[in-house]
Design a protein around this motif. Structure first.
Motif, short mmCIF file in Angstrom:
data_model
loop_
_atom_site.label_atom_id
_atom_site.label_comp_id
_atom_site.label_asym_id
_atom_site.label_seq_id
_atom_site.Cartn_x
_atom_site.Cartn_y
_atom_site.Cartn_z
N ARG A 1 0.83 -1.21 0.00
CA ARG A 1 0.00 0.00 0.00
C ARG A 1 0.87 1.27 0.00
NH1 ARG A 1 -3.28 -2.92 -1.55
NH2 ARG A 1 -4.29 -4.52 -0.31
N GLY A 2 0.20 2.40 -0.19
CA GLY A 2 0.89 3.69 -0.08
C GLY A 2 1.90 3.92 -1.19
N ALA B 1 5.16 4.10 0.98
CA ALA B 1 5.28 4.70 2.31
C ALA B 1 5.99 3.71 3.22
CB ALA B 1 3.89 5.04 2.84
#
Ligand code: HIS
Length: 368
Positions: free
Chosen positions: A155-156, A273
Motif C-alpha cells: 500500500r501507499g 510509504a
C-alpha cells in the motif's frame, strides 16, 4: 577475530520473511500472467559480450565478472535481468510476433553497493513488453506495476516519473550544448546544482524548478516547452498517468537520471510509504539486435528485498499446533481449508516452541 557469516552486501533471508517474499513474488507474477505476460527464467551468468551493448546506452560496469575455466571466456553474473530479456527477445524469441510480453523473477548481483542500498545481491521481479514503447504500452506497464503491487498487498504507492533522454534531446536540437559538455550538464541537472547548470547552459535552469508534484511540474514543463520538442512527451506523460491519480501519488522530476542509465523517453521510480529507497523502477529502452537493428521496449523491475525489509509485504504466521495423538484426518481436512498445521513429533513439544497461533484440541481449532 570474529568472522562475518557472509560478505558485505549479502544476506540470508529467514522465516517468515523468505515466505513473505515468495508470496509477494507469486502475487506479482500472477497479476502479470493474467495480463498475458509469460514467464522466462534466464541464466544466472552469461558471456559478458552477450550482455554488454544489448541495451542501447547500457554499461556493464555493474557486473561481477570472472573467467570461466570451461569456456575460457569472460562471464558476467547478471546485474539486471532486463538486459537478458532483451537478449532472449532479440535472439531465441526474435521470430515471435510483437509485442512480446515476458515476466521474470530471480537474483541479480551488483559489483558495488551504494550507501542508500547496501545490498549487492537482490531479487528482481519484473515484466517487459518488447516491440513497443508507445503511450499505450507505457500505460499498460505502469498500470500493471500498480495492479501487481496492489495484489501483493503493498500500500501507499507513489510513482516518480522522469524523462531520461530529455537533456540529450534538447542539447542535440533546440537548446544546443557542446557535445563534450552534455554529460556534465546531465549530471549537474540530476544533482539540482543550479550554479553549475547556469554556468554551462542557463536555458536548462527551468528544468530544475519543474520537479515536484505531477500536475504542477507538468504545467511548469509545458511553460518551458522549447519549440515543440516536448509537446509529444508532455501529452504522452499525461496519458500515462491518466487514471492513476487518486490511486497512487504522482510526481515528476524531468532531469532525474540516477539509476536510469539505458531508459529512453520515459522512466519511473516506484516508492511506497515506509520504504527507505525505491521499491522498483522502469521505463522505455532500446534493444540492439545482432544485425544492429534497434527495437523499442518498456518494462519494470520490482526489488523484493526492499519491499520485504520495509515490512510492506504482509507477513503471515497463522500456524495450528497438532498434538500427538490427534486425528490425522482432522489435520488433513484443516490443511485443505487453508490451515498451516504443525505436528508435534515428541511428547514435550509445545505450540509456543513451534510458533503456533492456534491449537487443535478435541478436534476443534482454538486460538492461543
Ligand atoms: N531493470 C531496471 C528497470 C527496468 C525494467 N525495464 C526497464 N527498466 C532496473 O532495475 O533499474
Amino acid at each position: 577475530m570474529t568472522q562475518a557469516l557472509l560478505p558485505e552486501g549479502f544476506r540470508d533471508r529467514l522465516p517468515p520473511f523468505a515466505d513473505a517474499a515468495a508470496r509477494l513474488e507469486a502475487a506479482v507474477l500472477g497479476a502479470a500472467a493474467s495480463h498475458g505476460y509469460e514467464r522466462v527464467d534466464p541464466a544466472l551468468a552469461e558471456f559478458e559480450e552477450g550482455l554488454a551493448g544489448r541495451l542501447k546506452a547500457a554499461r556493464t560496469q555493474d557486473a561481477v565478472r570472472f573467467v570461466d575455466p570451461v569456456s575460457q571466456k569472460t562471464l558476467a553474473v547478471r546485474p539486471d535481468i532486463t538486459a537478458q530479456i532483451g537478449r532472449i527477445a532479440a535472439t531465441r524469441m526474435g521470430h515471435h510476433p510483437r509485442p512480446v510480453r515476458l515476466s521474470y523473477a530471480g537474483p541479480v548481483l551488483k559489483l558495488r553497493a551504494s550507501e542508500l542500498s547496501p545490498e549487492r545481491e537482490r531479487r528482481q521481479i519484473g515484466c517487459e513488453l518488447i516491440g513497443l514503447d508507445t503511450v499505450a504500452a507505457a500505460r499498460e506497464i505502469v498500470g500493471l506495476a500498480v495492479e501487481a503491487l496492489g495484489a501483493a498487498g503493498v500500500r501507499g504507492l507513489s510513482i516518480d516519473f522522469t524523462l531520461p533522454d530529455l537533456v540529450e534531446t534538447l542539447a542535440a536540437g533546440p537548446l544546443p550544448v557542446a557535445p563534450e559538455q552534455v554529460a556534465t550538464l546531465t549530471e549537474r541537472l540530476d544533482a539540482k546544482d543550479a550554479g553549475a547548470v547556469a554556468a554551462i547552459a542557463p536555458a536548462f535552469l527551468p528544468l530544475i524548478e519543474a520537479a515536484g508534484p505531477f500536475d504542477a511540474a507538468h504545467r511548469r514543463l509545458a511553460g518551458f516547452e522549447a519549440q515543440g520538442v516536448l509537446a509529444s512527451r508532455l501529452s504522452g506523460l499525461r496519458d500515462v498517468v491518466d487514471g492513476l491519480a487518486g490511486q497512487v501519488g504522482l510526481t515528476l522530476d524531468p532531469t532525474e537520471r540516477h539509476g536510469f542509465e539505458y531508459q529512453s523517453w520515459l522512466g519511473f521510480s516506484i516508492f511506497a510509504a515506509g520504504a527507505r529507497s525505491e521499491i522498483g523502477r522502469g521505463g522505455s529502452y532500446t534493444i540492439v539486435h545482432e544485425d544492429g537493428q534497434e527495437e523499442a521496449a518498456i518494462g519494470f523491475s520490482l526489488y523484493a528485498d526492499a519491499i520485504v525489509a520495509a515490512g510492506l509485504a504482509p507477513v503471515e504466521r497463522r500456524r495450528l499446533f497438532v498434538p500427538i495423538g490427534s486425528d490425522p484426518a482432522a489435520a488433513a481436512r484443516l490443511r485443505a481449508e487453508g490451515w498451516v498445521t504443525v505436528a508435534a513429533l515428541e511428547a514435550g513439544d509445545t505450540p509456543e516452541a513451534q510458533l503456533c497461533t492456534h491449537l487443535l484440541a478435541d478436534g476443534e481449532v482454538r486460538a492461543l
